[in-house]
Design a protein around this motif. Structure first.
Motif, short mmCIF file in Angstrom:
data_model
loop_
_atom_site.label_atom_id
_atom_site.label_comp_id
_atom_site.label_asym_id
_atom_site.label_seq_id
_atom_site.Cartn_x
_atom_site.Cartn_y
_atom_site.Cartn_z
N THR A 499 -78.48 -53.97 125.02
CA THR A 499 -79.30 -54.03 123.81
C THR A 499 -80.68 -54.58 124.14
N THR A 504 -80.30 -50.36 120.40
CA THR A 504 -79.01 -50.80 120.90
C THR A 504 -78.82 -50.33 122.34
N ALA A 505 -77.67 -50.67 122.91
CA ALA A 505 -77.37 -50.30 124.28
C ALA A 505 -77.28 -48.77 124.40
N THR A 536 -78.08 -61.28 122.55
CA THR A 536 -76.87 -60.87 121.84
C THR A 536 -75.96 -62.05 121.50
N ARG A 611 -86.95 -46.19 119.82
CA ARG A 611 -86.39 -45.88 118.51
C ARG A 611 -87.16 -44.74 117.85
#
Length: 771
Positions: A499, A504-505, A536, A611
């Motif tokens: 992450t 996210t990962a 995390t 993203r």
């Protein structure tokens, strides 16, 4: 002696050490009696040193029995080789202490720390000055042991050079001390501490000093408070703090104390002064409540304290955040826009050469964002009344925002190629060395270097990679770690990215060279304890961890890049600035985007882990080479300029006929020749009306001209108008439109196309383009 000095343990408790000379068994009166002083002086050096001519039956021994008996008990408790030299040194140490008792007229039970320090000597030269001439350095060592056992002296940081390991073994017992040191060393060795000769001496010395300070030779008795006191009082000096840090970590791993705090207090921002007390209280309250990451909270806190110092100096009423209004916000933003580096800063370390320069736009925006975050949170938590809207009153001004924006700086291809070569050929000799050798194994450095060169990840993401993050696939099937085909030519190497900042990962393909380097490091990686991933909050096995500590994200900028630049022979900075870890991300993305078979924008977005594709556009830079090819293919110059062939009749020029008006140059229109001298100014050049200057190619005159042997051919570029360019590019419709526009425009010969009888719909040939 206090109770803590008499720390004892049950004698049956598994060989635990107990204090060998308990004070409650002896007469500890501090005052030396007159008879005792007289007896010591009458016995003299011969008897006190117990030389071969001494008298053991002298009556003075009985008179000093209360002073002599604890000294003899201390000598008997010492684990010292039974050699004649050691026995002589112990006897001489006893004589030195008795003589000092007579001189001070006070027993060693009552000596102060300063008096013991004077007796032992701050160094060997100091001991020789205060002790009798016959006392050597071995005697000093035994005097130190007696000071510890009888006087509770443990101010060893005052004594300069002194063999702490030897003293601890002598007092606590060699086997016991070595066994306890082995416990600590076993933990550190498991984590990857490869102690060289210097460290091998330093580690036992530090542990023994801890034992002496704690008055116990057992690791389980080492407490967090002891480690904190040693740091706060600097009992070991700054040069041994790294070893102390390692010892505390190992003791904590054994479960006997808390692990040491980080250099910055375990995520706590150091206290800073200069701001009003009420402002500091509000900032500290916000800092303790905010859920931002520790680093971000610290940065915001530092900016807020600068605002507090400004308020104290310029707006005293604004020292209380409750008094801030929209007008206060406007005043502060205006002042910030004119601030310089160093203004309202408590510490100027690292600002040398920059103090007085105007603040950069990112710095201004960061401070405005800090204030906006602070007031927004305080209002949301109902700590402050809503007197203004932070999003509006503390918005970044347009003049500052216009200067902001991502600016990934691509590294030039030739420089990047040299850095790649240096990383692929990295050797142990290239690594920075310390007195104890290489801090990190070469396999770790090579793995983290190739990860930086091939993964395109941020430095924080590289530092947070997990053990086992590399996977191999062949024809869509996962290859096991023990499979002999793991490095087959068609195997795909996949990297699991944790992450990160923007998402996210995810998993991405990387070059197999990087996977091989990581697997080579994993093969020799020592077992490491799990550590908390601060992003995390989970405990994980970090891939790049050594000596129970994660490799910092600053290691790439601080060590790897300078190392590669030296090996590759390239400067650490170019015209775009310093070569940093993040520039590799932009460089790799740019090369993937400009490859012969490039990634699409969405594929590149997935590979980078963005993203939004908008973020990817900042990294997908078109290279000058690709841009040049596209520019050539667009044909900008050829589209606006056409080149035609011109025939020069050299006979007409040399004979003088050209001066008399005879045509001497002919523009080749493809279907004919035009002899108009100012052809480039003719409005009918692209749609020839066939005036008197026109000669068809199939005519006899044109054929005779072509047959001349002295005809010179040359090329001339003719700029096109918009209508002419449209006729060339868009075809018949545009050509008909051009003909219609030229129907009533006079030709160079005078008549218009309409007068010459050229129909408006005639299809005229364009000028032939010769490349």
């Amino acid at each position: 002696m206090t109770a803590s000095m008499e720390k004892t343990a049950d004698a049956a408790g598994g060989g635990r050490w107990q204090w060998p000379v308990p004070a409650d068994r002896y007469d500890t009166a501090a005052q030396v009696r007159v008879a005792e002083v007289k007896a010591i002086r009458e016995l003299g050096l011969e008897n006190l040193r117990r030389l071969h001519r001494h008298d053991p039956a002298a009556p003075g021994w009985a008179l000093i029995r209360r002073l002599l008996q604890p000294l003899e008990a201390a000598n008997a408790s010492l684990d010292s080789p039974p050699t004649s030299h050691r026995r002589r040194a112990m006897a001489d140490a006893t004589a030195v202490i008795l003589l000092r008792c007579a001189q001070l007229e006070r027993s060693y039970w009552g000596w102060s720390v300063e008096e013991w320090t004077e007796a032992i000597g701050a160094d060997q030269a100091g001991f020789r000055r205060s002790a009798p001439a016959w006392a050597d350095d071995a005697v000093r060592s035994y005097v130190s042991s007696h000071a510890y056992l009888l006087g509770g002296f443990n101010e060893f940081h005052r004594l300069g050079s002194l063999q702490r390991l030897t003293m601890a073994r002598r007092i606590f017992g060699r086997d016991r001390v070595d066994a306890e040191i082995t416990k600590v060393r076993a933990v550190l060795d498991q984590w990857g501490y490869r102690l060289g000769r210097g460290d091998d001496t330093l580690l036992p010395m530090v542990i023994c000093q801890l034992f002496l300070l704690n008055r116990s030779p057992h690791v389980e008795d080492l407490t967090t408070e002891l480690f904190d006191r040693i740091r706060s009082e600097r009992l070991l000096g700054d040069l041994r703090l790294n070893t102390l840090h390692a010892v505390q970590r190992s003791v904590a791993a054994l479960g006997f104390c808390h692990p040491p705090l980080l250099a910055n207090g375990g995520g706590r921002t150091p206290r800073a002064g200069g701001a009003p007390a009420i402002w500091t209280e509000w900032v500290d309250r916000w800092h303790a409540t905010s859920t931002l990451t520790p680093k971000t909270r610290g940065n915001v806190r530092a900016d807020l304290l600068k605002i507090g110092r400004w308020a104290a100096a310029e707006q005293p009423d604004a020292a209380d955040p409750a008094n801030w209004t929209r007008q206060t916000c406007a005043t502060w933003i205006g002042a910030l826009d004119r601030m310089n580096v160093g203004d309202y800063t408590q510490r100027t370390v690292g600002l040398a050469g920059r103090i007085g320069e105007p603040l950069q736009a990112p710095t201004k925006a960061g401070r405005i964002a800090a204030a906006r975050t602070f007031f927004r949170d305080c209002q949301e938590w109902e700590w402050l009344p809503r007197r203004f809207a932070p999003e509006c009153a503390l918005a970044t001004p347009r003049s500052i925002g216009a200067l902001l924006g991502p600016n990934p700086r691509v590294i030039a291809d030739d420089v990047w190629a040299k850095l790649l070569w240096a990383g692929l050929n990295l050797q142990a000799a290239d690594l920075p060395a310390t007195r104890a050798g290489f801090f990190y194994p070469v396999e770790l450095v090579r793995a983290i270097t190739l990860t930086w060169l091939f993964s395109g990840q941020r430095s924080d993401e590289i530092a947070r990679l997990r053990r086992g993050c590399i996977r191999w696939q062949h024809d869509g099937q996962t290859i096991g770690g023990d499979d002999s085909e793991v490095l087959v030519r068609d195997a795909v190497c996949l990297l699991d990215v944790p992450t990160h900042k923007t998402g996210t990962a995810f998993t991405k393909p990387v070059d197999p060279l990087m996977g091989e380097a990581i697997e080579a490091w994993q093969a020799v990686r020592p077992v490491q304890p799990q550590m908390v991933d601060r992003r995390t909050g989970e405990k994980v096995d970090f891939l790049f961890a050594f000596r129970a500590r994660r490799v910092p994200s600053t290691y790439i900028n601080g060590t790897v890049i300078p190392l590669l630049c030296r090996k590759a022979g390239v400067p650490a900075a170019d015209v775009r600035g310093n070569i940093t870890s993040h520039r590799a991300r932009s460089t790799i993305a740019s090369q993937l985007y400009n490859a012969k078979e490039p990634m699409t924008l969405f594929e590149l977005q997935a590979w980078l882990g963005h993203r939004s594709p908008q973020s990817t556009t900042f990294y997908a830079k078109i290279t000058p080479t690709t841009l040049n090819k596209a520019y050539d293919d667009a044909g900008y110059f050829a589209r606006n300029v056409r080149t035609i062939e011109v025939l020069l009749d050299r006979d007409a020029v040399t004979s003088g006929q050209a001066a008399a008006g005879k045509p001497w140059q002919y523009y080749d229109l493809g279907h004919g020749l035009c002899s108009y001298t100012f052809f480039e100014q003719c409005q009918h050049r692209m749609a020839c009306a066939k005036c008197d200057f026109y000669t068809p190619k199939d005519s006899t005159k044109a054929q005779l001209l072509e047959a001349k042997g002295n005809l010179q051919r040359m090329l001339v570029s003719i700029p096109l108008t918009d209508d002419e360019r449209a006729a060339v590019d868009d075809g018949q419709v545009a050509l008909d439109k051009l003909l219609a526009q030229l129907a009533d425009v006079p030709t160079p010969a005078g008549p218009t196309p309409r007068q010459l009888g050229v129909p408006a719909t005639a299809t005229m040939l364009p000028i032939v383009t010769i490349k």
